[in-house]
Design an enzyme around this catalytic site. Structure first.
Site, PDB file in Angstrom:
ATOM      1  N   GLY A  31     -11.680  -1.405  -0.216  1.00  0.00           N
ATOM      2  CA  GLY A  31     -10.241  -1.565   0.010  1.00  0.00           C
ATOM      3  C   GLY A  31      -9.373  -0.399  -0.419  1.00  0.00           C
ATOM      4  N   GLU A  69      -6.797   1.509  -7.311  1.00  0.00           N
ATOM      5  CA  GLU A  69      -7.056   0.173  -6.764  1.00  0.00           C
ATOM      6  C   GLU A  69      -6.105  -0.135  -5.615  1.00  0.00           C
ATOM      7  OE1 GLU A  69      -8.973  -2.312  -6.678  1.00  0.00           O
ATOM      8  OE2 GLU A  69      -9.808  -2.861  -8.612  1.00  0.00           O
ATOM      9  N   ASP A  70      -6.564  -0.965  -4.691  1.00  0.00           N
ATOM     10  CA  ASP A  70      -5.694  -1.401  -3.595  1.00  0.00           C
ATOM     11  C   ASP A  70      -4.699  -2.462  -4.063  1.00  0.00           C
ATOM     12  OD1 ASP A  70      -7.719  -3.255  -4.031  1.00  0.00           O
ATOM     13  OD2 ASP A  70      -8.283  -3.477  -1.925  1.00  0.00           O
ATOM     14  N   ASP A  80      -4.770  -8.693  -8.004  1.00  0.00           N
ATOM     15  CA  ASP A  80      -4.442 -10.066  -7.613  1.00  0.00           C
ATOM     16  C   ASP A  80      -4.529 -10.934  -8.878  1.00  0.00           C
ATOM     17  OD1 ASP A  80      -3.986 -12.218  -5.819  1.00  0.00           O
ATOM     18  OD2 ASP A  80      -6.116 -12.523  -5.518  1.00  0.00           O
ATOM     19  N   PHE A 131      -1.434 -13.602   1.452  1.00  0.00           N
ATOM     20  CA  PHE A 131      -2.646 -12.819   1.702  1.00  0.00           C
ATOM     21  C   PHE A 131      -2.266 -11.637   2.580  1.00  0.00           C
ATOM     22  CE2 PHE A 131      -6.814 -11.571   3.076  1.00  0.00           C
ATOM     23  CZ  PHE A 131      -7.535 -11.725   1.907  1.00  0.00           C
ATOM     24  N   ARG A 136      -8.708  -3.164   8.239  1.00  0.00           N
ATOM     25  CA  ARG A 136      -8.478  -2.154   7.210  1.00  0.00           C
ATOM     26  C   ARG A 136      -7.765  -0.939   7.793  1.00  0.00           C
ATOM     27  NH1 ARG A 136     -11.647  -3.560   2.708  1.00  0.00           N
ATOM     28  NH2 ARG A 136     -13.631  -4.557   3.164  1.00  0.00           N
TER      29      ARG A 136
HETATM   30  P1  IMP Z   1      -8.640  -9.762  -8.288  1.00  0.00           P
HETATM   31  O1  IMP Z   1      -9.928  -9.643  -9.050  1.00  0.00           O
HETATM   32  O2  IMP Z   1      -8.263 -11.213  -8.074  1.00  0.00           O
HETATM   33  O3  IMP Z   1      -7.485  -8.992  -8.920  1.00  0.00           O
HETATM   34  O4  IMP Z   1      -8.867  -9.234  -6.809  1.00  0.00           O
HETATM   35  C1  IMP Z   1      -9.451  -8.044  -6.528  1.00  0.00           C
HETATM   36  C2  IMP Z   1      -9.798  -7.824  -5.093  1.00  0.00           C
HETATM   37  O5  IMP Z   1      -9.593  -8.948  -4.227  1.00  0.00           O
HETATM   38  C3  IMP Z   1      -8.925  -6.717  -4.510  1.00  0.00           C
HETATM   39  O6  IMP Z   1      -9.385  -5.439  -4.900  1.00  0.00           O
HETATM   40  C4  IMP Z   1      -9.035  -7.001  -3.027  1.00  0.00           C
HETATM   41  O7  IMP Z   1     -10.208  -6.399  -2.508  1.00  0.00           O
HETATM   42  C5  IMP Z   1      -9.178  -8.518  -2.944  1.00  0.00           C
HETATM   43  N1  IMP Z   1      -7.852  -9.125  -2.601  1.00  0.00           N
HETATM   44  C6  IMP Z   1      -7.021  -9.771  -3.434  1.00  0.00           C
HETATM   45  N2  IMP Z   1      -5.902 -10.178  -2.793  1.00  0.00           N
HETATM   46  C7  IMP Z   1      -6.032  -9.750  -1.517  1.00  0.00           C
HETATM   47  C8  IMP Z   1      -5.174  -9.838  -0.347  1.00  0.00           C
HETATM   48  O8  IMP Z   1      -4.058 -10.393  -0.345  1.00  0.00           O
HETATM   49  N3  IMP Z   1      -5.662  -9.278   0.797  1.00  0.00           N
HETATM   50  C9  IMP Z   1      -6.881  -8.649   0.855  1.00  0.00           C
HETATM   51  N4  IMP Z   1      -7.694  -8.537  -0.213  1.00  0.00           N
HETATM   52  C10 IMP Z   1      -7.273  -9.087  -1.391  1.00  0.00           C
END
Ligand code: IMP
Length: 181
Positions: A50, A105-106, A109, A158, A171
């Protein structure tokens, strides 16, 4: 053409290309200012897949000698929810000992993935370790992580495009959109 999906699909625009470009130029300038004294020891580490598009644009806005590395990680959660239990599927190609490391990081979340990554990289003794994320969804926070450089806070939707996927697709959109419920 028969059998082909329309492209791009009708996502609502959350962040247009021009907004992304402008903010990434600002982030690049800020990072350049902060790391100027550190010379050639800056390493940008992007998390596959991502963060790749953001990495490509951000690194060209940083006016310093730097190196790049990539890490593949897989979460043991399901497709939409991170579990925080993370497996490294592809590790860094070089040691980061004594380097100034900036994780790219992208999106943050729940914060679980970034938290794991931060703890993991810290054990490798970098000279410094900071985090730059394009997006942050504050409403979803489960683990607080310090984001040293942040592009945008976004609502609890999302999001897709500019590196972010739905089931590995979209992507390649040059904007960030969301599916309206
Ligand atoms: P976290 O561990 O919950 O912070 O999420 C990490 C990963 O989940 C990110 O690096 C994304 O790859 C994926 N992710 C979380 N939210 C989204 C979203 O809204 N769209 C697409 N990918 C997401």
């Amino acid at each position: 053409m028969a059998g082909q999906e329309t492209f791009p699909p009708p996502f609502k625009t959350l962040l247009a290309k021009s907004e992304l470009d402008a903010r990434i130029a600002e982030l690049g300038a800020e990072i350049t200012r902060d790391y100027k004294e550190m010379g050639e020891d800056l390493v940008l580490i992007a998390v596959l897949k991502g963060s790749v598009i953001f990495m490509a644009d951000l690194c060209r806005q940083i006016n310093l000698p730097l190196s790049m590395d990539f890490m593949g990680i897989a979460s043991y959660g399901d497709d939409t929810k991170s579990s925080g239990v993370v497996q490294i599927t592809s590790d860094l190609s070089k040691s980061i000992k004594g380097k100034h490391v900036l994780i790219v990081e992208d999106i943050i979340d729940t914060g679980l993935t970034a938290h794991y990554l931060f703890d993991n990289l810290k054990t490798r003794n970098p000279a410094s370790l900071k985090l730059c994320s394009l997006l942050h969804k504050p409403e979803r926070t489960e683990r607080e992580v310090q984001i040293d450089y942040l592009g945008f806070s976004v609502p609890n939707k999302f999001v897709v495009g500019y590196g972010l996927d739905i089931a590995q697709k979209y992507r390649n959109l040059d904007f960030i959109g969301y599916v309206e419920e």
